[in-house]
Design an enzyme around this catalytic site. Structure first.
Site, PDB file in Angstrom:
ATOM      1  N   GLN A  12      28.991  -2.183  24.729  1.00  0.00           N
ATOM      2  CA  GLN A  12      28.300  -1.392  23.707  1.00  0.00           C
ATOM      3  C   GLN A  12      26.813  -1.694  23.634  1.00  0.00           C
ATOM      4  OE1 GLN A  12      30.537  -3.767  23.136  1.00  0.00           O
ATOM      5  NE2 GLN A  12      30.118  -4.933  21.279  1.00  0.00           N
ATOM      6  N   TYR A  13      26.358  -2.709  24.346  1.00  0.00           N
ATOM      7  CA  TYR A  13      24.931  -3.022  24.378  1.00  0.00           C
ATOM      8  C   TYR A  13      24.227  -2.378  25.571  1.00  0.00           C
ATOM      9  CZ  TYR A  13      26.772  -6.542  21.186  1.00  0.00           C
ATOM     10  OH  TYR A  13      27.431  -7.172  20.159  1.00  0.00           O
TER      11      TYR A  13
ATOM     12  N   HIS B 253      23.286   5.052  16.703  1.00  0.00           N
ATOM     13  CA  HIS B 253      21.860   4.722  16.673  1.00  0.00           C
ATOM     14  C   HIS B 253      21.405   4.217  18.039  1.00  0.00           C
ATOM     15  CE1 HIS B 253      22.971   0.477  16.685  1.00  0.00           C
ATOM     16  NE2 HIS B 253      23.832   0.744  15.709  1.00  0.00           N
TER      17      HIS B 253
ATOM     18  N   ARG C 286      19.037  -1.627  19.394  1.00  0.00           N
ATOM     19  CA  ARG C 286      18.562  -2.403  18.249  1.00  0.00           C
ATOM     20  C   ARG C 286      18.397  -3.863  18.636  1.00  0.00           C
ATOM     21  NH1 ARG C 286      22.813  -5.540  17.180  1.00  0.00           N
ATOM     22  NH2 ARG C 286      24.944  -4.694  17.167  1.00  0.00           N
TER      23      ARG C 286
ATOM     24  N   THR D  99      22.172  -8.518  15.554  1.00  0.00           N
ATOM     25  CA  THR D  99      22.536  -8.692  14.151  1.00  0.00           C
ATOM     26  C   THR D  99      22.180 -10.118  13.722  1.00  0.00           C
ATOM     27  OG1 THR D  99      24.760  -9.402  14.779  1.00  0.00           O
ATOM     28  CG2 THR D  99      24.441  -7.052  14.320  1.00  0.00           C
TER      29      THR D  99
ATOM     30  N   ARG E 267      18.457   1.437  10.642  1.00  0.00           N
ATOM     31  CA  ARG E 267      18.365   1.808  12.056  1.00  0.00           C
ATOM     32  C   ARG E 267      19.017   3.156  12.335  1.00  0.00           C
ATOM     33  NH1 ARG E 267      21.939  -2.748  12.290  1.00  0.00           N
ATOM     34  NH2 ARG E 267      24.091  -2.221  12.860  1.00  0.00           N
TER      35      ARG E 267
ATOM     36  N   LYS F 241      36.354  -3.751  21.192  1.00  0.00           N
ATOM     37  CA  LYS F 241      36.335  -2.416  20.588  1.00  0.00           C
ATOM     38  C   LYS F 241      37.723  -1.777  20.594  1.00  0.00           C
ATOM     39  CE  LYS F 241      32.098  -1.709  19.219  1.00  0.00           C
ATOM     40  NZ  LYS F 241      31.842  -3.123  18.901  1.00  0.00           N
TER      41      LYS F 241
ATOM     42  N   HIS G 271      27.476   4.571  13.594  1.00  0.00           N
ATOM     43  CA  HIS G 271      27.563   3.300  14.312  1.00  0.00           C
ATOM     44  C   HIS G 271      28.674   3.358  15.358  1.00  0.00           C
ATOM     45  CE1 HIS G 271      25.134   1.211  11.165  1.00  0.00           C
ATOM     46  NE2 HIS G 271      25.763   2.022  10.339  1.00  0.00           N
ATOM     47  N   ASP G 272      28.650   2.391  16.277  1.00  0.00           N
ATOM     48  CA  ASP G 272      29.653   2.369  17.341  1.00  0.00           C
ATOM     49  C   ASP G 272      31.069   2.167  16.807  1.00  0.00           C
ATOM     50  OD1 ASP G 272      28.886  -0.210  16.578  1.00  0.00           O
ATOM     51  OD2 ASP G 272      29.077  -1.061  18.588  1.00  0.00           O
TER      52      ASP G 272
END
Length: 509
Positions: free
Chosen positions: A46-47, A76, A79, A82, A164, A314, A376-377
């Protein structure tokens, strides 16, 4: 407060745009997304930055068909880490710097590396991703913008309430309108364009928000994703950790979770900068961002391990491997059905009846055919699960939490391997940074004229199609044709789980 409505762009001209035109020499383009160093950058789960996923079914509008509706659900853009991940990264760097008595040549840069990344917010890279996404959305669906001076012809925008996500919606809108202005070149007399507003829905713990989970207590307390990842790390990370401890340093002993934090720095340190910047190097003749030096500490196989770890998290945390994941997406699916059928929302889960019952905040008109939502994912995973997108995934074979299936490491992004994807789940294909899901309606005829729907009676001819990051997904449970599409009424029927509220009652059992 459940709602904010903020003005978007009442007038857009090139002179008023920030950074925001795509560089033709960049690694990141509106058409294909991020394509440099794909053997690495497409294996960050996911990155990963958005990249166009090759499709076995052509994503083009079929000949003889005309679009009648388009909606995007977008994650989004890229980023910063977190707070929790930033703390873990900072801790392992401090551990190395304070304990290491020797560094191997490839690791020496760490001595002088200062960790200065921000927290949570969109990066400059992520801003440009979203501008590119808006440009692409306009280019694909320009035929639906009947009259750019008519507010109802322009996209209706909603965003979940984190900074974001809001910034992503704003940058997407900038890209969309800049592409519109470049295409239409409107005369000064038609400016400014109609005032547009964005609906921002609160992410407070008690807010009903179909684009942000948080209300279902049993789901929030579940640990299935964390457990799957912990098992996989214990089985697969020790060889990577042992190699780094033996070859990278003296005087410091890294744990498996320390190594995972160093691997996280590879994508986060790369996407912290614009796709074209001072990081451009001669090794990338087409231009674009240089990979973070942390990427060089790991092999291609290491990143396959990393990518699979993210997919496990996920799948079992927010997808089909969690029995309540689909229920988190039910509210959004019911809103989608309302828009597709131009009928009131029927839902008793996460929808906000005040918003969805108001034409200003949830318009339902046959003249409204273009929508854009930003989320969001994790929330997109629940929505896609509720849409039955992952029903073909063979969890027993393809999502083992100790061993990576052979197919996972061999399919890549090569179109020649499309057939091998059946039953495979890769999170980078689904919810990378700036991921987008397109929902389309179209009507088709035999002579290729593609006439518009003229009456309610003709709605039974409308077909529904879904694309995930440019890949057409064949719809399940609705008698999909060879192009992956279903008749609108059949698609609605196939969403029976969502229409009955999923398993919402189990959230509070």
């Amino acid at each position: 407060m459940f709602l904010l409505m903020v003005p978007l762009f009442s007038y857009l001209a090139a002179a008023s745009l920030r950074v925001l035109s795509p560089n033709p020499a960049s690694c990141d383009s509106p058409e294909l997304g991020y394509q440099c160093n794909s053997e690495t950058t497409h294996t960050w789960g996911q990155y990963s930055p958005f990249f166009s996923v090759p499709s076995e079914i052509s994503p083009s509008v079929p000949e003889g068909c005309r679009l009648t509706f388009a909606q995007v659900l977008s994650r989004h853009g890229a980023r910063f880490p977190t707070p929790g991940k930033a703390a873990a990264i900072s801790a392992v760097l401090t551990k190395i710097k304070t304990s290491a008595t020797w560094y191997a040549p490839d690791f020496e840069f760490i001595k002088d590396y200062n960790y200065v990344l921000g927290v949570d917010h969109l990066t400059a890279f992520g801003e440009q991703e979203m501008v590119n996404s808006g440009i692409k959305f306009y280019q694909r669906y320009a035929s639906l913008i009947r009259d750019y001076t008519d507010p109802e012809s322009l996209p209706f925008i909603r965003a979940s309430g984190q900074e974001r996500v809001i910034a992503s919606a704003e940058n997407f809108t900038t890209g969309f309108y800049s592409a519109l202005l470049a295409d239409k070149n409107p005369p000064p007399s038609s400016l400014p364009l109609p005032r547009q507003e964005m609906v921002i829905i609160s992410e407070s713990p008690t807010a009903n928000n179909t684009m942000h989970h948080g209300l279902c207590r049993a789901f929030e307390d579940s640990t299935t994703g964390d457990a799957a990842q912990a098992t996989f790390i214990a089985a697969n990370f020790p060889p990577i950790t042992a190699r780094l401890n033996a070859q990278g340093f003296k005087g410091v002993t890294l744990s498996d979770t320390d190594v995972l934090s160093l691997m996280d720095l590879c994508p986060f340190d790369t996407v912290a900068y614009p796709p074209s910047s001072s990081l451009t190097t001669s090794s990338s003749p087409s231009g674009g961002s240089k990979l973070s030096p942390f990427c060089s500490l790991f092999t291609a196989q290491d990143f396959t391990v990393y990518d699979y770890l993210q997919s496990l998290g996920k799948f079992y945390g927010y997808g089909p491997g969690n029995s309540l994941a689909a229920t988190q997406g039910v509210g959004y699916v019911n809103e989608l059905l309302a828009r597709l059928t131009v009928s009131p929302v029927v839902d008793n889960t996460t929808t906000n009846s005040t918003l969805d019952g108001n034409e200003d905040t949830f318009p339902l008109s046959r003249n409204r055919t273009v929508f854009a939502d930003f989320s969001h994912d994790n929330d997109m995973m629940g929505i896609l699960t509720a849409l039955r997108i992952f029903e073909g995934v063979d969890a027993e074979k393809m999502m083992d939490n100790t061993t990576i299936p052979r197919e996972y490491g061999e399919t890549g992004d090569d179109p020649a391997n499309l057939k091998e994807r059946e039953g495979l789940f890769k999170v980078g294909w689904v919810v990378p940074f700036a991921a987008r899901v397109y929902f389309e309606k179209m009507i088709c005829d035999g002579d290729g004229s593609g006439e518009m729907v003229q009456s309610e009676e003709e709605q039974d001819k409308e077909l529904v199609r879904i694309l995930v990051n440019d890949r057409v997904v064949k719809l399940n449970g609705c008698e999909a044709d060879e192009l992956g599409r279903c008749k609108l009424d059949k698609f609605v029927e196939s969403m029976e789980f969502a229409r009955r509220g999923g398993d919402w009652d189990k959230c509070f059992a």
